[in-house]
Scaffold this active site. Structure first.
Site, short mmCIF file in Angstrom:
data_model
loop_
_atom_site.label_atom_id
_atom_site.label_comp_id
_atom_site.label_asym_id
_atom_site.label_seq_id
_atom_site.Cartn_x
_atom_site.Cartn_y
_atom_site.Cartn_z
N GLY A 28 -16.98 -39.85 -64.62
CA GLY A 28 -17.93 -38.75 -64.58
C GLY A 28 -17.73 -37.96 -63.30
N TYR A 29 -18.44 -36.85 -63.20
CA TYR A 29 -18.28 -35.96 -62.05
C TYR A 29 -19.62 -35.72 -61.36
CZ TYR A 29 -13.51 -35.24 -63.36
OH TYR A 29 -12.20 -35.46 -63.63
N ILE A 30 -19.68 -36.08 -60.09
CA ILE A 30 -20.85 -35.74 -59.28
C ILE A 30 -20.84 -34.24 -59.03
CG2 ILE A 30 -21.91 -36.02 -57.00
CD1 ILE A 30 -20.88 -38.94 -57.09
#
Length: 155
Positions: A28-30
């Site tokens: 996932g991407y912060i």
């Protein structure tokens, strides 16, 4: 600075029979802002935090920093990620002096298979395996951070 130099290609043939290793990856991407992504990855029961800078004009080279985390830390950071997740199996295939990382995507990116090769220089020669198709280096649609926002099945 750690510089990542790689080229990316679509996959058009059998690669699994040539793979010497495979692993499932969830990421996932912060932050998925273009030019500065912060990624959380879980692979083989281990966590990783990766920060990537903007790509150069050709899309071949960019700054990359990565730190290994515990599985627990990665799972906690995944809770901070933007909506959407990348789910894929990565296969490693040797070709000449290089190793191609072939990613087979699932979920909303089902049907997409891409291969990347890391290089020491942008003009470094390498042997293309028979399964390599069109080059998509620098095409932002194929960046994982963009596939999370605009999945392959919606194109």
């Amino acid at each position: 600075m750690a510089q990542e130099i790689e080229r990316k290609f679509l996959v058009i043939g059998d690669f699994k029979s040539q793979a010497f290793e495979q692993s499932r990856i969830i990421q996932g991407y912060i932050s998925s802002a273009r030019g500065r992504t912060v990624r959380v990855r879980i692979r083989n029961g281990r966590g990783y935090l990766t920060i990537k800078g903007a790509s150069n004009e050709s899309g071949t080279s960019r700054y990359e920093w990565e730190k290994e985390l515990s599985l627990h830390e990665a799972e906690e950071l995944m809770k901070l990620c933007e909506p959407g997740v990348i789910d894929k199996t990565r296969y490693l295939v040797r070709s000449g002096e290089h190793i191609f990382e072939v990613d087979e995507f699932y979920g909303e990116n089902e049907g997409l298979i891409v291969a990347e090769v890391e290089l020491n220089a942008e003009d470094e020669a390498f042997v293309k395996p028979s399964f390599i198709g069109q080059e998509v280096t620098g095409d932002v649609r194929y960046y994982n951070s963009q596939l999370m926002k605009k999945p392959y099945t919606t194109w």
